[in-house]
Structure formats: C-alpha cells, structure tokens
Design an enzyme around this catalytic site. Structure first.
Site, mmCIF file in Angstrom:
data_model
loop_
_atom_site.group_PDB
_atom_site.id
_atom_site.type_symbol
_atom_site.label_atom_id
_atom_site.label_comp_id
_atom_site.label_asym_id
_atom_site.label_seq_id
_atom_site.Cartn_x
_atom_site.Cartn_y
_atom_site.Cartn_z
ATOM 1 N N GLY A 137 35.714 43.751 56.265
ATOM 2 C CA GLY A 137 36.506 42.549 56.493
ATOM 3 C C GLY A 137 36.372 41.582 55.331
ATOM 4 O O GLY A 137 35.970 41.957 54.229
ATOM 5 N N CYS A 138 36.724 40.332 55.565
ATOM 6 C CA CYS A 138 36.639 39.305 54.535
ATOM 7 C C CYS A 138 35.225 39.249 53.968
ATOM 8 O O CYS A 138 34.245 39.166 54.718
ATOM 9 C CB CYS A 138 37.026 37.954 55.121
ATOM 10 N N PHE A 139 35.113 39.280 52.639
ATOM 11 C CA PHE A 139 33.774 39.354 52.050
ATOM 12 C C PHE A 139 32.954 38.086 52.208
ATOM 13 O O PHE A 139 31.750 38.100 52.014
ATOM 14 C CB PHE A 139 33.819 39.775 50.578
ATOM 15 N N TRP A 140 33.557 36.983 52.606
ATOM 16 C CA TRP A 140 32.784 35.758 52.793
ATOM 17 C C TRP A 140 31.673 35.948 53.830
ATOM 18 O O TRP A 140 30.523 35.581 53.605
ATOM 19 C CB TRP A 140 33.699 34.620 53.246
#
Length: 238
Positions: free
Chosen positions: A58-61
């Site tokens: 998913g979003c790397f954040w």
C-alpha cells in the site's frame, strides 16, 4: 493542484466527513485491522552486519512509519521497485502502468530483529495481505502487496510463511501477496520521506496509518520503539 495534492485532498475531505458523522473517535478505526498471527515456523539465522529487505503493502507512508518504529531497524526508505529507473518517480508510478510498487527498503540488524519477525509485522499490522492491488482507499498495481527478494533463502522463508498462514486459515481469504525478484530499488522524492512523522495530523495519516503504529505498539510491544529511525537522521550520520 498536482496529482499528490489532489489525491490527498480528496482523502482529507473524506476523513473530514467521517469526523462530522462522529465515527472517527479513535485511531482503532483503521482502514485495515491488525491480524494476530503466529511467527514463521522457521527463520533465517542471524548474520554479521546490517541486512536490507524490500517490500510493498500500500501507500509507503504507513509502511515506512511502522518499520521506523521497529527495534533493530536502522533505516526505512520509501521508494519504488518493480519497474525501470526511468519511471521511478511519483508522477509516473501513480498512473499504475510502470510496474513499480510504492515500496520500502528496510535496513536492519539481524542480531536485534530477525527477518521472520519483520515479516510477521508485515503480515499482521503493516497491511491487509488479502487485498489484491489495493490497500484501503488506494487502488492500483502500484499499491500491491509484494515482497521483493534477492536471496534464495529469503524467498523460501517468505514462500513457506505464506503457505503456513494460508494453511492455518489465519485470514478469511487467501493471501494475495506476490514475490518478485528485486531488480532495483529507487528512493522516493524527499517530500515522501519520514512523511508520517512530519505530518501526524493529516487526516489520511490519522485514519490509515497511525492505527498501524498503535497496533505495532500493542501487539509487538517487545519490538516497538517510541523514537522512529528517520531517513533524515540516517543521512546526517553518513
């Protein structure tokens, strides 16, 4: 307004609507709940020196944020893997046709945390491994669940662990995580690094990512550290 601003603004408005409805009372209302899962039945023996490992979920954040709070991890860098160097940037990757996934390169001390433990955290609190080409509000192959391996022992460990978890029926659906050979890892733009730490009040982070940190602290208390290992600090020491 560029692509990232548009996407995050839309998500912020969605979160604001949730707040108005009174649903968003606590971080426990995450897009993906944590899974309580057993550790791998086998692991890789500790080795001398630091090791690196690349995965996507998913979003790397949020992925970066979880591992920055994991003991034994000395650095976690957001970036791109799976495609060519020429398309290793956010603008191209968001189109979903570059082969890249938003990924995180984890540097860790195997004498402090094993690869098996990092994988247990990955399949438990980092993301929902049963979602195909999406995580929460983010859809597309760039958000796929993938482990990038460059070592046969690492690949076998991941394969065996997925088989173990599927066999134990830990999840309601089969694991969608794929394994891909690591052809290269390309660090993301500076504004993506340490994003969770720098923007803890952004609605997207509050709703989707801070619950992952809380789940890490609760489920893997012995592996949790309060002070994150930030990319900017790693750069300063090099």
């Amino acid at each position: 307004m560029d692509r990232i601003q548009f996407r995050r603004t839309a998500l912020a408005l969605t979160a604001a609507g949730v707040l108005a409805l009174g649903w968003f009372a606590a971080p426990s209302r995450a897009a993906e709940e944590a899974f309580i899962i057993p550790p791998p039945s086998a692991d890789i023996a500790p080795a001398k020196g630091l090791k690196t490992f690349v995965l996507a979920g998913g979003c790397f954040w949020g992925v970066q944020g979880v591992y920055q709070h994991t003991k034994g991890v000395t650095n976690a860098v957001s970036g791109y893997a799976g495609g060519k160097a020429s398309t290793a940037n956010y603008e191209a990757t968001t189109r979903g046709n570059t082969g890249h996934a938003e990924a995180v390169q984890i540097t860790y001390n195997p004498n402090e945390v094993s690869l098996g433990k990092l994988l247990q955290i990955y399949f438990s609190v980092v993301h929902d491994p049963t979602q195909l080409n999406r995580q929460g509000p983010d859809t597309g192959t760039q958000y796929r669940s993938t482990v990038f391996t460059s070592d046969p022992a690492e690949r076998k460990l991941v394969q065996d662990y997925i088989a173990q978890l599927n066999g134990a029926k830990v999840y309601k659906k089969p694991i969608a995580t794929t394994l891909e050979p690591l052809q290269g890892f390309y660090p993301a733009e500076d504004y993506h690094q340490d994003y969770l730490t720098l923007h803890p009040n952004q609605p997207y982070i509050v709703f989707n990512d801070l619950p992952k940190i809380e789940n890490l602290k609760k489920i893997f208390a012995e592996n949790y550290r309060e002070k994150p290992a930030l990319v900017r600090e790693a750069k300063a020491t090099n």
